[in-house]
Design a protein around this motif. Sequence first.
Motif, PDB file in Angstrom:
ATOM      1  N   LEU A   1       8.134   1.951   6.417  1.00 36.72           N
ATOM      2  CA  LEU A   1       7.249   2.507   7.443  1.00 36.72           C
ATOM      3  C   LEU A   1       5.863   1.866   7.346  1.00 36.72           C
ATOM      4  N   GLY A   2       5.400   1.644   6.114  1.00 36.93           N
ATOM      5  CA  GLY A   2       4.114   0.973   5.931  1.00 36.93           C
ATOM      6  C   GLY A   2       4.137  -0.429   6.519  1.00 36.93           C
ATOM      7  N   ALA A   3       5.221  -1.179   6.257  1.00 33.90           N
ATOM      8  CA  ALA A   3       5.353  -2.523   6.811  1.00 33.90           C
ATOM      9  C   ALA A   3       5.454  -2.475   8.335  1.00 33.90           C
ATOM     10  N   MET A   4       6.160  -1.469   8.843  1.00 35.47           N
ATOM     11  CA  MET A   4       6.324  -1.340  10.292  1.00 35.47           C
ATOM     12  C   MET A   4       4.989  -1.078  10.983  1.00 35.47           C
ATOM     13  N   LEU A   5       4.151  -0.258  10.370  1.00 33.80           N
ATOM     14  CA  LEU A   5       2.842   0.023  10.953  1.00 33.80           C
ATOM     15  C   LEU A   5       1.956  -1.223  10.937  1.00 33.80           C
TER      16      LEU A   5
ATOM     17  N   LEU B   1       5.937   8.706  12.341  1.00 36.33           N
ATOM     18  CA  LEU B   1       5.485   7.679  13.287  1.00 36.33           C
ATOM     19  C   LEU B   1       4.888   8.299  14.543  1.00 36.33           C
ATOM     20  N   LEU B   2       5.482   9.395  15.004  1.00 37.97           N
ATOM     21  CA  LEU B   2       5.006  10.063  16.213  1.00 37.97           C
ATOM     22  C   LEU B   2       3.540  10.462  16.067  1.00 37.97           C
ATOM     23  N   VAL B   3       3.163  10.887  14.859  1.00 37.02           N
ATOM     24  CA  VAL B   3       1.793  11.333  14.602  1.00 37.02           C
ATOM     25  C   VAL B   3       0.871  10.167  14.261  1.00 37.02           C
TER      26      VAL B   3
ATOM     27  N   ALA C   1       0.838  -1.204   0.000  1.00 39.46           N
ATOM     28  CA  ALA C   1       0.000   0.000   0.000  1.00 39.46           C
ATOM     29  C   ALA C   1       0.871   1.251   0.000  1.00 39.46           C
ATOM     30  N   ALA C   2       1.953   1.230   0.782  1.00 40.59           N
ATOM     31  CA  ALA C   2       2.871   2.367   0.815  1.00 40.59           C
ATOM     32  C   ALA C   2       3.551   2.549  -0.535  1.00 40.59           C
ATOM     33  N   LYS C   3       3.904   1.440  -1.156  1.00 41.23           N
ATOM     34  CA  LYS C   3       4.522   1.517  -2.484  1.00 41.23           C
ATOM     35  C   LYS C   3       3.553   2.125  -3.491  1.00 41.23           C
ATOM     36  N   LYS C   4       2.294   1.723  -3.397  1.00 43.43           N
ATOM     37  CA  LYS C   4       1.284   2.253  -4.318  1.00 43.43           C
ATOM     38  C   LYS C   4       1.120   3.760  -4.161  1.00 43.43           C
ATOM     39  N   LEU C   5       1.214   4.258  -2.931  1.00 44.00           N
ATOM     40  CA  LEU C   5       1.005   5.682  -2.672  1.00 44.00           C
ATOM     41  C   LEU C   5       2.296   6.497  -2.763  1.00 44.00           C
ATOM     42  N   GLY C   6       3.420   5.826  -2.974  1.00 46.67           N
ATOM     43  CA  GLY C   6       4.676   6.550  -3.140  1.00 46.67           C
ATOM     44  C   GLY C   6       5.280   7.059  -1.850  1.00 46.67           C
TER      45      GLY C   6
ATOM     46  N   VAL D   1      -3.641   7.433   5.451  1.00 41.44           N
ATOM     47  CA  VAL D   1      -3.469   8.635   6.276  1.00 41.44           C
ATOM     48  C   VAL D   1      -1.984   8.956   6.438  1.00 41.44           C
ATOM     49  N   MET D   2      -1.160   7.933   6.614  1.00 40.24           N
ATOM     50  CA  MET D   2       0.276   8.154   6.765  1.00 40.24           C
ATOM     51  C   MET D   2       0.879   8.864   5.558  1.00 40.24           C
TER      52      MET D   2
END
Length: 468
Positions: free
Chosen positions: A187-191, A260-262, A177-182, A234-235
């Motif tokens: 971080l996407g995997a970590m979440l 990440l803090l947010v 999903a993170a890759k798709k949104l650029g 949202v990230m």
Amino acid sequence: MGDTNQQMAKDILAAVGGKENVISAAHCMTRLRLNLKDSSIPKKDELMAVQGVIAVVESGGQYQVVIGQNVAKVYPEFTKLAGIAAEKAIAENLDSQRPKEKWTPKRAGSAIMNYLSGSMTPLIPAMIGAAMFKTVQVVIGPDLLHLVSAKSDMYLLCGFVYSAFFYFLPIFLGFTAAKKLGVSQLLGAMLGALLLVPDFVAMDGQTFHVYGFLPATVHNYGQSILPIILTVWVMSYIEHFFKKIIPDVLSTIFVPFLTLLVIVPVELAALAPLGNIMGDFIGQGLIGFGDIGGFIAVALVAALWEFLVMTGMHQVLILFAIAGIAQNGYDNFVTVAGFAATWAAFGMAFGAFLRIRNKEQKATAFGAFVSGILGGVTEPALYGIGMRYKRPFIALAIGGGLGGLYAGLTGVANYLMGATNFLAVLGFVGGGTANIINGCIGSGIAFFATAVLTYLIGFEKESEALKV
């Protein structure tokens, strides 16, 4: 073969307006998916004339060139010629290069479908592989053939491999999903991983205070889909914001940390619970709709399923079905209808093969049948036969509807998201002997009814297909 793939990529690139018109490129199992600056430039006649191109479709804000299973070999040649890195092709500054358009309900719907499809499609090979191990486990275990016990190493290993994908699905989905949104894929995997930390999962049902003051009810998010889908979306806005305001010299440290803090409290206190509620609602909703609509609902979706495939809209239904299986352990609606429709597509190709006399077109029909029954890919049948001759689509809808009707009447349920070829019937194994038999009968009805109807009414007498 390499020269053939390179030439196909070269011809496709020329027909869509050259590399100057290409924003990004991606591919799924059968389609080269292009985001173009000007979608009015491509010449469909030239694209259809390219050797190996089956069809051209505009859907979900993308220009899709249907190639078949060879697309994985054409794709790197295309990205090389277009001057875009294959690994970054999905997220190549889409916002800055794409002409600004007003948001409309249609555009919003296309964007959502594009995001969901782009996030899920890269996971399909691993999903199928893991599901096949689960199928083997059911077949050899005490539920069917009794070849091994539930405590045997082989039985346990199959379960481990299955869980390695499906339990950790939020991690994989966070990455894609993170890759798709650029945005940052790690971080996407970590979440996604955050939702699966053992100590966190152990608090299932309890209240946890994020940063000591923000209450969050903990749930088991293993195998969940929507929590991470919402979180990464949202990230993406949060990360883009910090990238704009933080100097480059400090960005390596502070962009990921502040993002990440947010996002962490937003994820744990709001988005993950919301996604969990939505997942429960969808899972129960699919069962409820299937119960309310009954066999009529299954038959209707089965009749229309392959037309949804052609528009790409089936990806959303599949996403909901996965959520339903994760929540309930089975699906008696979407995937059951999809299986009936898939077997109908196999039948359409087989019926066309038997009816067509023209040797070249007969070979094409047989290739579509083999591609479907063995490879699990229906696009060659849909575009090479259905779109070409039109009337076979009538047989496809009737045959798929009849197969879905029987499956709905007998309460067939699917327990696995796995193969889409002839092995798809193994998804019925988890429901016991009656479920297997009825599932196979429903698939057989869809196949043979469509094949017979395609043979009888699929072609006009003066059609070129009936000339030797």
